[in-house]
Design a protein around this motif. Structure first.
Motif: not given
Length: 225
Positions: A1-27
């Motif tokens: 939720h920040g204004s400056h979002l730094i990613v690197t070659e190690r970054t891995l982003f996902a919102m996998p909540e549906t795979g455990i019976g949840l929803i993409p929460d935390v905003g």
């Protein structure tokens, strides 16, 4: 939720909540619903993983900085340098985003109003990507998929706090059910990756049941000071 979002070659982003019976929460209601085109629904329904270039492309990253430069970047920020100027000094090109090549298919398939419609659209496409994406979706909790679909479509018209309030309502009802506990068991505890969802098909998740998750909690509503 920040204004400056730094990613690197190690970054891995996902919102996998549906795979455990949840929803993409935390905003997630606010952020994913505001990604370009139908990318947010693609992210939320599939739980797909993305590296740095894709994060920059979709807006989940603003600056690509190689991890070997992070220590120097932090040092200059701590010294009180202008944030934008410092980041511009260290930022590099993340390279081509694979997501850009899929954008047309993503927007076409995920523009359908229902999860069943998305699945049908992917079935008709019949490309390797479409088959993989269809299989990803169908492995998730049917209830979570339908909740996420409505959550993100509704979230597009809500402010951040109202999105959190909606998520709180949904998760409060999820905690009363079966799929979250079964998903955590299958994916995190036993790691057999064979969750037994209830209900176990999209068609069995009725609209009236989905409505129940979004209903007000009355005196238990999430409030903000």
């Amino acid at each position: 939720h920040g204004s400056h979002l730094i990613v690197t070659e190690r970054t891995l982003f996902a919102m996998p909540e549906t795979g455990i019976g949840l929803i993409p929460d935390v905003g997630g209601s606010y952020v994913l619903s505001r990604l370009p085109g139908q990318i947010g629904l693609y992210v939320g329904l599939t739980g797909a993983r993305f590296k740095a270039a894709d994060c920059i492309y979709m807006g989940m990253g603003t600056h690509y900085v190689p991890s070997e430069k992070l220590a120097d970047l932090k040092a200059e920020l701590r010294a009180g340098g202008d944030v934008d100027q410092v980041l511009a000094k260290f930022a590099e090109d993340a390279g081509p985003a694979p997501l850009a090549q899929l954008r047309g298919d993503i927007d076409r398939a995920f523009s359908l109003a229902t999860v069943e419609g998305v699945v049908d659209s992917l079935t008709v496409m019949a490309t390797d990507w479409a088959k993989k994406t269809r299989d990803q979706i169908l492995s998730k909790s049917p209830t979570s998929l339908k909740l996420t679909n409505r959550q993100l479509r509704t979230g597009a018209s809500l402010d951040f706090n109202d999105g959190l309030r909606m998520e709180y309502r949904i998760v409060s009802r999820i905690l009363e059910g079966h799929d979250l506990f079964e998903g955590v068991r299958a994916v995190i505890v036993d790691k057999d990756n064979t969750p037994k969802w209830k209900p176990d098909t999209l068609e069995s998740v009725l609209d009236a049941e989905v409505d129940r998750y979004f209903a007000t909690l009355g005196d238990a509503e999430l409030t903000f000071n």
